[in-house]
Design a protein around this motif. Sequence first.
Motif, mmCIF file in Angstrom:
data_model
loop_
_atom_site.group_PDB
_atom_site.id
_atom_site.type_symbol
_atom_site.label_atom_id
_atom_site.label_comp_id
_atom_site.label_asym_id
_atom_site.label_seq_id
_atom_site.Cartn_x
_atom_site.Cartn_y
_atom_site.Cartn_z
ATOM 1 N N ASP A 69 19.807 15.806 -44.380
ATOM 2 C CA ASP A 69 19.046 16.598 -45.349
ATOM 3 C C ASP A 69 18.418 17.843 -44.728
ATOM 4 N N GLY A 70 18.721 18.091 -43.449
ATOM 5 C CA GLY A 70 18.192 19.264 -42.767
ATOM 6 C C GLY A 70 16.895 19.019 -42.032
ATOM 7 N N ALA A 75 19.188 22.728 -47.892
ATOM 8 C CA ALA A 75 18.778 22.762 -46.485
ATOM 9 C C ALA A 75 19.865 22.171 -45.602
ATOM 10 N N ILE A 76 20.249 22.922 -44.580
ATOM 11 C CA ILE A 76 21.231 22.456 -43.605
ATOM 12 C C ILE A 76 20.554 22.110 -42.284
ATOM 13 N N ASP A 77 19.607 22.934 -41.870
ATOM 14 C CA ASP A 77 18.906 22.716 -40.604
ATOM 15 C C ASP A 77 17.515 23.341 -40.718
ATOM 16 N N ALA A 78 16.474 22.501 -40.779
ATOM 17 C CA ALA A 78 15.102 22.991 -40.972
ATOM 18 C C ALA A 78 14.396 23.332 -39.665
ATOM 19 N N SER A 79 15.035 23.106 -38.529
ATOM 20 C CA SER A 79 14.377 23.409 -37.259
ATOM 21 C C SER A 79 14.123 24.912 -37.161
ATOM 22 N N GLY A 80 12.906 25.269 -36.806
ATOM 23 C CA GLY A 80 12.519 26.672 -36.690
ATOM 24 C C GLY A 80 12.061 27.301 -37.988
ATOM 25 N N ALA A 81 12.115 26.551 -39.098
ATOM 26 C CA ALA A 81 11.733 27.129 -40.397
ATOM 27 C C ALA A 81 10.266 27.551 -40.416
ATOM 28 N N GLY A 82 9.392 26.718 -39.843
ATOM 29 C CA GLY A 82 7.980 27.057 -39.800
ATOM 30 C C GLY A 82 7.718 28.300 -38.963
ATOM 31 N N SER A 94 19.015 27.423 -44.601
ATOM 32 C CA SER A 94 20.330 27.310 -45.238
ATOM 33 C C SER A 94 21.477 27.528 -44.266
ATOM 34 N N LYS A 95 21.138 27.722 -42.971
ATOM 35 C CA LYS A 95 22.151 27.917 -41.933
ATOM 36 C C LYS A 95 21.871 26.985 -40.763
ATOM 37 N N ASN A 96 22.891 26.718 -39.960
ATOM 38 C CA ASN A 96 22.699 25.970 -38.725
ATOM 39 C C ASN A 96 22.100 26.876 -37.658
#
Length: 303
Positions: A102-103, A244-251, A284-286
């Motif tokens: 789920d990202g 969501a593909i990858d939520a890392s770094g979103a914050g 929305s991207k890796n």
Amino acid sequence: MLSNKVIVIGSLNYDINIHQERMPKKGEVVTGISCTESSGGKGSNQAAICAKLGLDTTMVGCVGTDSFGNILKTSLKKAGVNTKYIKEKGSTGLGIVHVMPDGDYYSTLVKGANYLINKKDIDDILPLLRQSNYLLLQQEIPEEILTYIIEKIENEKISVILNNAPAKKISSNILKRLDYLIVNETEASFMSNTTITTIDEAIYAGKILKSQMNGNLIITLGENGSIAFYNDCIFKCNPIKVKAIDASGAGDCYIGSFVYCLSQKMSIPDAMQFASKASALAVSKNGVQEAFPTLDDILNFSM
């Protein structure tokens, strides 16, 4: 480049991202789907998005005397960040990131060179701090160094933005010096000694934190948007729905984009909406820094 100067003092980590179906139980081995590597660290990420949006951005921190350190500096240079003040000491910090379908993600950090930054390193950049408009800090460097930085700029006009992540106790003196405190719901829960599972609980926790501050407070709530506490106002920014593909770094993307908005004299509600668009595009991207949007990406984004 925009004339506003941003200085980011914080962490640089080399990230190993493992995409997998779920986390293992104790004693269990789970087979990963894929593995990618990327430049990361909260400080590095926030500097990268500031520079990608056109701000005159300088990164201050430490990497190791190894190939990982060279990769991290090269990535920041590519984004447009000034890396002159990144010192080489010890071994580079590492991030092991487990990305779920789920990202969402789970992370483990190896501190490495991030914890080798010292007071002399800060003294060396004091002239730069005095010339900058915005100082962006996180909690992936030693606590005593963060305190030292804020004490050193007590009489300067620079705006201080702290992302209290990972969450740590902050003295009242430091809290009162901040112009902006930006935290997610987990960090806000820790700081307010409350539980946040609903919007009402987030507002309750935010009121507790805001009462201890002279500046402004932003609480990010992931898929539930974000809430700002400023002056006597509370503003709820609705989330932007994307796959969501990858939520890392979103914050980090949100925070750097928010600083860009401050430089453009946007209102806090407008800044939150802009930053929400930026982080929606990022998830929305890796990847992390390579997934961060440009200014044109954000301006052309349609919901």
